[in-house]
Design a protein around this motif. Sequence first.
Motif, PDB file in Angstrom:
ATOM      1  N   VAL A  88       0.830  -1.199   0.000  1.00 32.63           N
ATOM      2  CA  VAL A  88       0.000   0.000   0.000  1.00 32.63           C
ATOM      3  C   VAL A  88       0.872   1.259   0.000  1.00 32.63           C
ATOM      4  CG1 VAL A  88      -1.839   1.250   1.196  1.00 32.63           C
ATOM      5  CG2 VAL A  88      -1.784  -1.251   1.263  1.00 32.63           C
ATOM      6  N   ASP A  89       0.486   2.229  -0.817  1.00 36.71           N
ATOM      7  CA  ASP A  89       1.172   3.523  -0.841  1.00 36.71           C
ATOM      8  C   ASP A  89       0.607   4.369   0.302  1.00 36.71           C
ATOM      9  OD1 ASP A  89       2.350   5.943  -1.341  1.00 36.71           O
ATOM     10  OD2 ASP A  89       1.917   5.942  -3.503  1.00 36.71           O
ATOM     11  N   LEU A  90       1.121   4.139   1.499  1.00 39.24           N
ATOM     12  CA  LEU A  90       0.578   4.773   2.690  1.00 39.24           C
ATOM     13  C   LEU A  90       0.828   6.282   2.707  1.00 39.24           C
ATOM     14  CD1 LEU A  90       1.724   2.000   5.137  1.00 39.24           C
ATOM     15  CD2 LEU A  90      -0.615   2.427   4.385  1.00 39.24           C
ATOM     16  N   ARG A  91       1.950   6.696   2.190  1.00 40.89           N
ATOM     17  CA  ARG A  91       2.241   8.138   2.173  1.00 40.89           C
ATOM     18  C   ARG A  91       1.237   8.875   1.281  1.00 40.89           C
ATOM     19  NH1 ARG A  91       7.287   7.776   1.782  1.00 40.89           N
ATOM     20  NH2 ARG A  91       7.715   8.175   3.994  1.00 40.89           N
ATOM     21  N   ARG A  92       0.848   8.262   0.182  1.00 43.55           N
ATOM     22  CA  ARG A  92      -0.144   8.899  -0.687  1.00 43.55           C
ATOM     23  C   ARG A  92      -1.476   9.052   0.048  1.00 43.55           C
ATOM     24  NH1 ARG A  92      -2.701   6.724  -6.458  1.00 43.55           N
ATOM     25  NH2 ARG A  92      -3.865   8.641  -6.913  1.00 43.55           N
ATOM     26  N   PHE A  93      -1.862   8.049   0.830  1.00 47.91           N
ATOM     27  CA  PHE A  93      -3.072   8.171   1.637  1.00 47.91           C
ATOM     28  C   PHE A  93      -2.950   9.322   2.630  1.00 47.91           C
ATOM     29  CE2 PHE A  93      -4.666   4.046   0.267  1.00 47.91           C
ATOM     30  CZ  PHE A  93      -6.036   4.160   0.467  1.00 47.91           C
ATOM     31  N   ARG A  94      -1.820   9.397   3.316  1.00 45.42           N
ATOM     32  CA  ARG A  94      -1.640  10.469   4.300  1.00 45.42           C
ATOM     33  C   ARG A  94      -1.700  11.825   3.636  1.00 45.42           C
ATOM     34  NH1 ARG A  94       1.832  14.347   4.573  1.00 45.42           N
ATOM     35  NH2 ARG A  94       3.591  12.934   4.243  1.00 45.42           N
ATOM     36  N   GLN A  95      -1.077  11.957   2.481  1.00 47.08           N
ATOM     37  CA  GLN A  95      -1.123  13.224   1.765  1.00 47.08           C
ATOM     38  C   GLN A  95      -2.543  13.556   1.331  1.00 47.08           C
ATOM     39  OE1 GLN A  95       1.741  12.241  -1.271  1.00 47.08           O
ATOM     40  NE2 GLN A  95       3.484  13.079  -0.108  1.00 47.08           N
ATOM     41  N   ALA A  96      -3.315  12.535   0.970  1.00 44.27           N
ATOM     42  CA  ALA A  96      -4.695  12.765   0.529  1.00 44.27           C
ATOM     43  C   ALA A  96      -5.583  13.224   1.677  1.00 44.27           C
ATOM     44  CB  ALA A  96      -5.264  11.498  -0.100  1.00 44.27           C
ATOM     45  N   VAL A  97      -5.463  12.595   2.855  1.00 43.10           N
ATOM     46  CA  VAL A  97      -6.301  13.038   3.976  1.00 43.10           C
ATOM     47  C   VAL A  97      -5.867  14.421   4.442  1.00 43.10           C
ATOM     48  CG1 VAL A  97      -6.911  10.691   4.695  1.00 43.10           C
ATOM     49  CG2 VAL A  97      -4.950  11.837   5.765  1.00 43.10           C
ATOM     50  N   ASP A  98      -4.570  14.706   4.378  1.00 47.02           N
ATOM     51  CA  ASP A  98      -4.094  16.045   4.715  1.00 47.02           C
ATOM     52  C   ASP A  98      -4.728  17.080   3.775  1.00 47.02           C
ATOM     53  OD1 ASP A  98      -2.495  14.902   6.630  1.00 47.02           O
ATOM     54  OD2 ASP A  98      -0.582  15.460   5.700  1.00 47.02           O
ATOM     55  N   ALA A  99      -4.696  16.781   2.477  1.00 42.98           N
ATOM     56  CA  ALA A  99      -5.238  17.713   1.484  1.00 42.98           C
ATOM     57  C   ALA A  99      -6.740  17.911   1.659  1.00 42.98           C
ATOM     58  CB  ALA A  99      -4.931  17.212   0.075  1.00 42.98           C
ATOM     59  N   ALA A 100      -7.414  16.886   2.186  1.00 43.97           N
ATOM     60  CA  ALA A 100      -8.855  16.983   2.421  1.00 43.97           C
ATOM     61  C   ALA A 100      -9.179  17.779   3.675  1.00 43.97           C
ATOM     62  CB  ALA A 100      -9.452  15.585   2.528  1.00 43.97           C
ATOM     63  N   GLY A 101      -8.148  18.135   4.434  1.00 38.50           N
ATOM     64  CA  GLY A 101      -8.356  18.947   5.623  1.00 38.50           C
ATOM     65  C   GLY A 101      -8.262  18.205   6.930  1.00 38.50           C
ATOM     66  N   TYR A 102      -7.915  16.925   6.880  1.00 41.28           N
ATOM     67  CA  TYR A 102      -7.756  16.156   8.119  1.00 41.28           C
ATOM     68  C   TYR A 102      -6.315  16.277   8.608  1.00 41.28           C
ATOM     69  CZ  TYR A 102      -7.521  12.318  11.443  1.00 41.28           C
ATOM     70  OH  TYR A 102      -7.331  11.564  12.591  1.00 41.28           O
ATOM     71  N   HIS A 103      -6.157  16.775   9.811  1.00 38.99           N
ATOM     72  CA  HIS A 103      -4.823  16.911  10.403  1.00 38.99           C
ATOM     73  C   HIS A 103      -4.789  16.306  11.799  1.00 38.99           C
ATOM     74  CE1 HIS A 103      -3.729  19.350   6.984  1.00 38.99           C
ATOM     75  NE2 HIS A 103      -4.766  20.140   7.205  1.00 38.99           N
ATOM     76  N   GLY A 104      -5.653  15.318  12.017  1.00 33.02           N
ATOM     77  CA  GLY A 104      -5.751  14.664  13.305  1.00 33.02           C
ATOM     78  C   GLY A 104      -4.804  13.493  13.448  1.00 33.02           C
ATOM     79  N   PRO A 105      -5.060  12.659  14.459  1.00 31.79           N
ATOM     80  CA  PRO A 105      -4.167  11.535  14.743  1.00 31.79           C
ATOM     81  C   PRO A 105      -4.085  10.526  13.592  1.00 31.79           C
ATOM     82  CG  PRO A 105      -5.635  11.964  16.593  1.00 31.79           C
ATOM     83  CD  PRO A 105      -6.141  12.783  15.447  1.00 31.79           C
TER      84      PRO A 105
END
Length: 268
Positions: A220-237
Amino acid sequence: MSGLARFSFNQATAKHWPLAEVVAGCVDAGVPGVGLWREPVQEYGLARAAKLVRDAGLSVTSLCRGGFFTTDGWRDENRRAIEEAATLGTSVLVLVSGGLPAGSRDLDGARRMVADAVADLAPEAAAAGVTLAIEPLHPMFCSDRCVVATLGQALDIAERFDPGTVGVVVDTYHLWWDDAVYHQIDRAGSRIAAFQVADWITPLPEGVLLGRGLPGDGCVDLRRFRQAVDAAGYHGPIEVEVFNAEVWARPGPEILAAAIAAHRDHVL
């Protein structure tokens, strides 16, 4: 330690590590948050567990799990789960919807049952300050564990409610395969209530429930997921949540150290 500001250690990753030792280990490692599960919390004692994490200065990033709305007794059980989440001081109760009712082949009907159940619970969750976080599971679990199989399906339910009352969980293990997932993450925006990471191991070990790997152990490209949730405005845990018998066989402090390293190397 650098890189730990958003890190949360889900206690399921070290299933056999007693709760008090999980909390102490997280404090020693500089980990700010833990994801808890209802069964070990109940075994330890709810009030006692709440005091334990509070005195340690840890945040409880989620409580797992409520849901299973297609089984008898779901209403009372989920009311208890909401109360437990509030007592532990977490605003996120993870919901796993449940599979098909016994003897049923009516998948659409089961999904309607889930939506109706969420509507039933939403006022109580709002009053308690708890977000009902709908977690879609991989389609292989559709028959027996979770008829909500995509992030889009979860959002179709969640969007009927205020984002602070009903949200969704983005779990990489369950969603990595979906070619629409990044569009759906963008659609989710402020409805992302929790972000959980685990890798997909190939081949899966016997028993698909235990097929999660630590970040970096799979495809799984986990960093891409993290970047996607960040871009969507999620900056939580960011919770590392792994079910794997080989991981569980290791000492708890070793699992935690490996999860921290994997988070830094493959998620951030």
